[in-house]
Design a protein around this motif. Structure first.
Motif, PDB file in Angstrom:
ATOM      1  N   ALA A  36       0.881  -1.191   0.057  1.00  0.00           N
ATOM      2  CA  ALA A  36      -0.048  -0.061   0.097  1.00  0.00           C
ATOM      3  C   ALA A  36       0.925   1.176   0.021  1.00  0.00           C
ATOM      4  O   ALA A  36       0.661   2.227  -0.649  1.00  0.00           O
ATOM      5  CB  ALA A  36      -0.838  -0.234   1.183  1.00  0.00           C
ATOM      6  N   LEU A  37       1.992   1.363   1.074  1.00  0.00           N
ATOM      7  CA  LEU A  37       3.082   2.402   0.755  1.00  0.00           C
ATOM      8  C   LEU A  37       3.637   2.653  -0.440  1.00  0.00           C
ATOM      9  O   LEU A  37       3.639   3.816  -1.065  1.00  0.00           O
ATOM     10  CB  LEU A  37       3.962   2.383   1.846  1.00  0.00           C
ATOM     11  N   ALA A  38       4.048   1.652  -1.220  1.00  0.00           N
ATOM     12  CA  ALA A  38       4.637   1.466  -2.398  1.00  0.00           C
ATOM     13  C   ALA A  38       3.889   2.019  -3.655  1.00  0.00           C
ATOM     14  O   ALA A  38       4.095   2.819  -4.292  1.00  0.00           O
ATOM     15  CB  ALA A  38       5.461   0.677  -2.771  1.00  0.00           C
ATOM     16  N   SER A  39       2.685   1.444  -3.678  1.00  0.00           N
ATOM     17  CA  SER A  39       1.885   1.653  -4.884  1.00  0.00           C
ATOM     18  C   SER A  39       0.966   2.537  -4.800  1.00  0.00           C
ATOM     19  O   SER A  39       0.737   3.371  -5.854  1.00  0.00           O
ATOM     20  CB  SER A  39       1.187   0.339  -5.233  1.00  0.00           C
ATOM     21  N   ASN A  43      -1.077   9.595   1.921  1.00  0.00           N
ATOM     22  CA  ASN A  43      -0.747  10.458   2.675  1.00  0.00           C
ATOM     23  C   ASN A  43      -1.386  10.196   4.145  1.00  0.00           C
ATOM     24  O   ASN A  43      -1.159  10.491   5.136  1.00  0.00           O
ATOM     25  CB  ASN A  43      -1.624  11.957   2.455  1.00  0.00           C
ATOM     26  N   GLN A  44      -2.124   9.125   4.046  1.00  0.00           N
ATOM     27  CA  GLN A  44      -2.845   8.421   5.323  1.00  0.00           C
ATOM     28  C   GLN A  44      -2.991   7.132   4.919  1.00  0.00           C
ATOM     29  O   GLN A  44      -3.519   6.501   3.752  1.00  0.00           O
ATOM     30  CB  GLN A  44      -4.056   9.182   5.854  1.00  0.00           C
ATOM     31  N   LEU A  45      -2.695   6.174   6.008  1.00  0.00           N
ATOM     32  CA  LEU A  45      -3.117   4.607   6.014  1.00  0.00           C
ATOM     33  C   LEU A  45      -3.718   4.208   7.147  1.00  0.00           C
ATOM     34  O   LEU A  45      -3.575   4.509   8.231  1.00  0.00           O
ATOM     35  CB  LEU A  45      -1.804   3.729   5.928  1.00  0.00           C
ATOM     36  N   ILE A  46      -5.199   3.788   6.688  1.00  0.00           N
ATOM     37  CA  ILE A  46      -6.018   3.208   7.922  1.00  0.00           C
ATOM     38  C   ILE A  46      -6.046   1.820   7.820  1.00  0.00           C
ATOM     39  O   ILE A  46      -6.221   1.111   6.792  1.00  0.00           O
ATOM     40  CB  ILE A  46      -7.331   3.959   7.632  1.00  0.00           C
ATOM     41  N   ILE A  47      -6.001   1.250   9.071  1.00  0.00           N
ATOM     42  CA  ILE A  47      -6.228  -0.236   9.165  1.00  0.00           C
ATOM     43  C   ILE A  47      -7.484  -0.310   9.920  1.00  0.00           C
ATOM     44  O   ILE A  47      -7.785   0.053  10.967  1.00  0.00           O
ATOM     45  CB  ILE A  47      -4.929  -0.768  10.098  1.00  0.00           C
ATOM     46  N   ASP A  65       4.595  -2.499  14.509  1.00  0.00           N
ATOM     47  CA  ASP A  65       5.598  -2.271  13.543  1.00  0.00           C
ATOM     48  C   ASP A  65       4.946  -1.501  12.331  1.00  0.00           C
ATOM     49  O   ASP A  65       5.746  -0.913  11.682  1.00  0.00           O
ATOM     50  CB  ASP A  65       5.920  -3.861  13.091  1.00  0.00           C
ATOM     51  N   ALA A  66       3.794  -1.833  11.902  1.00  0.00           N
ATOM     52  CA  ALA A  66       3.174  -1.341  10.703  1.00  0.00           C
ATOM     53  C   ALA A  66       3.307   0.249  10.968  1.00  0.00           C
ATOM     54  O   ALA A  66       3.513   1.097  10.058  1.00  0.00           O
ATOM     55  CB  ALA A  66       1.797  -1.785  10.354  1.00  0.00           C
ATOM     56  N   ARG A  67       2.702   0.762  12.182  1.00  0.00           N
ATOM     57  CA  ARG A  67       2.729   2.162  12.605  1.00  0.00           C
ATOM     58  C   ARG A  67       4.158   2.829  12.588  1.00  0.00           C
ATOM     59  O   ARG A  67       4.087   3.895  11.483  1.00  0.00           O
ATOM     60  CB  ARG A  67       1.926   2.417  14.097  1.00  0.00           C
ATOM     61  N   ALA A  68       4.925   2.176  12.792  1.00  0.00           N
ATOM     62  CA  ALA A  68       6.487   2.546  12.885  1.00  0.00           C
ATOM     63  C   ALA A  68       6.988   2.696  11.374  1.00  0.00           C
ATOM     64  O   ALA A  68       7.409   3.875  11.177  1.00  0.00           O
ATOM     65  CB  ALA A  68       7.458   1.719  13.502  1.00  0.00           C
ATOM     66  N   ALA A  69       6.547   1.620  10.545  1.00  0.00           N
ATOM     67  CA  ALA A  69       7.040   1.571   9.250  1.00  0.00           C
ATOM     68  C   ALA A  69       6.392   2.961   8.389  1.00  0.00           C
ATOM     69  O   ALA A  69       6.994   3.720   7.619  1.00  0.00           O
ATOM     70  CB  ALA A  69       6.802   0.450   8.498  1.00  0.00           C
ATOM     71  N   CYS A  73       7.557   6.927   6.766  1.00  0.00           N
ATOM     72  CA  CYS A  73       7.425   7.286   5.371  1.00  0.00           C
ATOM     73  C   CYS A  73       6.866   8.707   5.461  1.00  0.00           C
ATOM     74  O   CYS A  73       6.416   9.044   4.297  1.00  0.00           O
ATOM     75  CB  CYS A  73       6.719   6.358   4.537  1.00  0.00           C
ATOM     76  N   GLN A  74       6.682   9.343   6.718  1.00  0.00           N
ATOM     77  CA  GLN A  74       5.788  10.312   6.939  1.00  0.00           C
ATOM     78  C   GLN A  74       4.616  10.521   6.397  1.00  0.00           C
ATOM     79  O   GLN A  74       3.938  11.260   5.581  1.00  0.00           O
ATOM     80  CB  GLN A  74       6.562  11.650   6.193  1.00  0.00           C
ATOM     81  N   VAL A  75       3.747   9.287   6.537  1.00  0.00           N
ATOM     82  CA  VAL A  75       2.521   9.043   6.055  1.00  0.00           C
ATOM     83  C   VAL A  75       1.637   8.915   7.667  1.00  0.00           C
ATOM     84  O   VAL A  75       2.058   8.281   8.425  1.00  0.00           O
ATOM     85  CB  VAL A  75       2.190   7.628   5.418  1.00  0.00           C
TER      86      VAL A  75
END
Length: 102
Positions: A36-39, A43-47, A65-69, A73-75
Protein backbone atom coordinates in the motif's frame (compact mmCIF):
# COMPACT_ATOMS: atom_id res chain seq x y z
CA UNK A 1 -6.96 -13.66 7.45
CA UNK A 2 -8.36 -11.72 4.52
CA UNK A 3 -7.15 -8.20 3.70
CA UNK A 4 -9.15 -5.88 1.48
CA UNK A 5 -7.23 -2.91 0.10
CA UNK A 6 -8.75 0.25 -1.33
CA UNK A 7 -7.62 3.79 -2.09
CA UNK A 8 -10.02 6.71 -2.03
CA UNK A 9 -9.66 9.77 -4.22
CA UNK A 10 -8.15 11.84 -1.41
CA UNK A 11 -4.94 9.91 -0.78
CA UNK A 12 -6.27 7.64 1.96
CA UNK A 13 -5.35 3.98 1.65
CA UNK A 14 -7.44 1.54 3.71
CA UNK A 15 -6.62 -2.03 4.63
CA UNK A 16 -9.65 -3.85 6.05
CA UNK A 17 -8.68 -7.00 7.97
CA UNK A 18 -11.02 -9.91 8.62
CA UNK A 19 -10.36 -13.14 10.47
CA UNK A 20 -7.31 -13.50 12.71
CA UNK A 21 -4.15 -11.43 12.94
CA UNK A 22 -1.61 -13.75 14.54
CA UNK A 23 1.68 -15.53 13.89
CA UNK A 24 0.27 -17.22 10.78
CA UNK A 25 -0.91 -13.97 9.16
CA UNK A 26 1.41 -11.23 10.45
CA UNK A 27 3.82 -11.51 7.50
CA UNK A 28 0.96 -11.20 4.99
CA UNK A 29 -0.25 -8.10 6.82
CA UNK A 30 3.24 -6.59 6.75
CA UNK A 31 3.49 -7.26 2.99
CA UNK A 32 0.15 -5.56 2.37
CA UNK A 33 1.22 -2.50 4.37
CA UNK A 34 4.43 -2.26 2.33
CA UNK A 35 2.49 -2.74 -0.92
CA UNK A 36 0.00 0.00 0.00
CA UNK A 37 2.81 2.42 0.82
CA UNK A 38 4.73 1.67 -2.38
CA UNK A 39 1.87 1.49 -4.85
CA UNK A 40 -0.56 4.08 -3.46
CA UNK A 41 1.84 6.63 -2.01
CA UNK A 42 -0.98 7.66 0.37
CA UNK A 43 -0.98 10.58 2.76
CA UNK A 44 -2.80 8.38 5.30
CA UNK A 45 -3.04 4.62 5.89
CA UNK A 46 -6.06 3.36 7.81
CA UNK A 47 -6.20 -0.16 9.22
CA UNK A 48 -9.86 -1.18 9.67
CA UNK A 49 -10.32 -3.95 12.24
CA UNK A 50 -14.14 -4.11 12.21
CA UNK A 51 -14.14 -7.71 10.93
CA UNK A 52 -11.05 -8.90 12.83
CA UNK A 53 -12.13 -11.67 15.20
CA UNK A 54 -8.81 -12.37 16.95
CA UNK A 55 -5.48 -10.67 17.53
CA UNK A 56 -2.68 -12.15 19.64
CA UNK A 57 0.60 -10.61 20.78
CA UNK A 58 2.15 -11.24 17.36
CA UNK A 59 -0.74 -9.34 15.77
CA UNK A 60 -0.30 -6.46 18.21
CA UNK A 61 3.39 -6.38 17.35
CA UNK A 62 2.51 -6.36 13.63
CA UNK A 63 0.22 -3.34 14.15
CA UNK A 64 2.88 -1.48 16.16
CA UNK A 65 5.54 -2.29 13.56
CA UNK A 66 3.20 -1.17 10.77
CA UNK A 67 2.65 2.13 12.55
CA UNK A 68 6.41 2.68 12.84
CA UNK A 69 7.00 1.84 9.17
CA UNK A 70 4.19 4.08 7.98
CA UNK A 71 5.22 7.03 10.15
CA UNK A 72 8.83 6.61 8.95
CA UNK A 73 7.49 7.27 5.44
CA UNK A 74 5.85 10.46 6.74
CA UNK A 75 2.37 9.01 6.21
CA UNK A 76 -0.38 9.36 8.82
CA UNK A 77 -1.47 6.08 10.42
CA UNK A 78 -4.60 5.09 12.30
CA UNK A 79 -6.35 1.91 13.38
CA UNK A 80 -10.16 2.10 13.35
CA UNK A 81 -13.01 -0.10 14.58
CA UNK A 82 -11.21 -2.48 16.97
CA UNK A 83 -13.89 -4.63 18.61
CA UNK A 84 -14.31 -7.37 21.19
CA UNK A 85 -11.23 -9.40 22.03
CA UNK A 86 -9.06 -7.32 19.72
CA UNK A 87 -10.02 -4.09 21.47
CA UNK A 88 -9.47 -5.70 24.88
CA UNK A 89 -6.02 -6.97 23.92
CA UNK A 90 -5.08 -3.55 22.55
CA UNK A 91 -6.26 -1.86 25.75
CA UNK A 92 -4.50 -4.35 28.08
CA UNK A 93 -1.22 -4.05 26.18
CA UNK A 94 -1.42 -0.25 26.28
CA UNK A 95 -1.49 0.35 22.52
CA UNK A 96 -5.18 1.19 21.98
CA UNK A 97 -4.80 4.95 22.33
CA UNK A 98 -1.54 5.04 20.39
CA UNK A 99 -2.88 3.06 17.43
CA UNK A 100 -6.31 4.71 17.26
CA UNK A 101 -5.21 8.33 17.78
CA UNK A 102 -6.29 10.78 15.12
Amino acid sequence: MKITHCLDGQGVSRLALSGELDMASADAFHEQVQHALASDRPNQLIIDLAALTFCDSTGIRALVDARAAVLACQVAFRVVNPRGVTRRVMRVTGVLDVLTAV
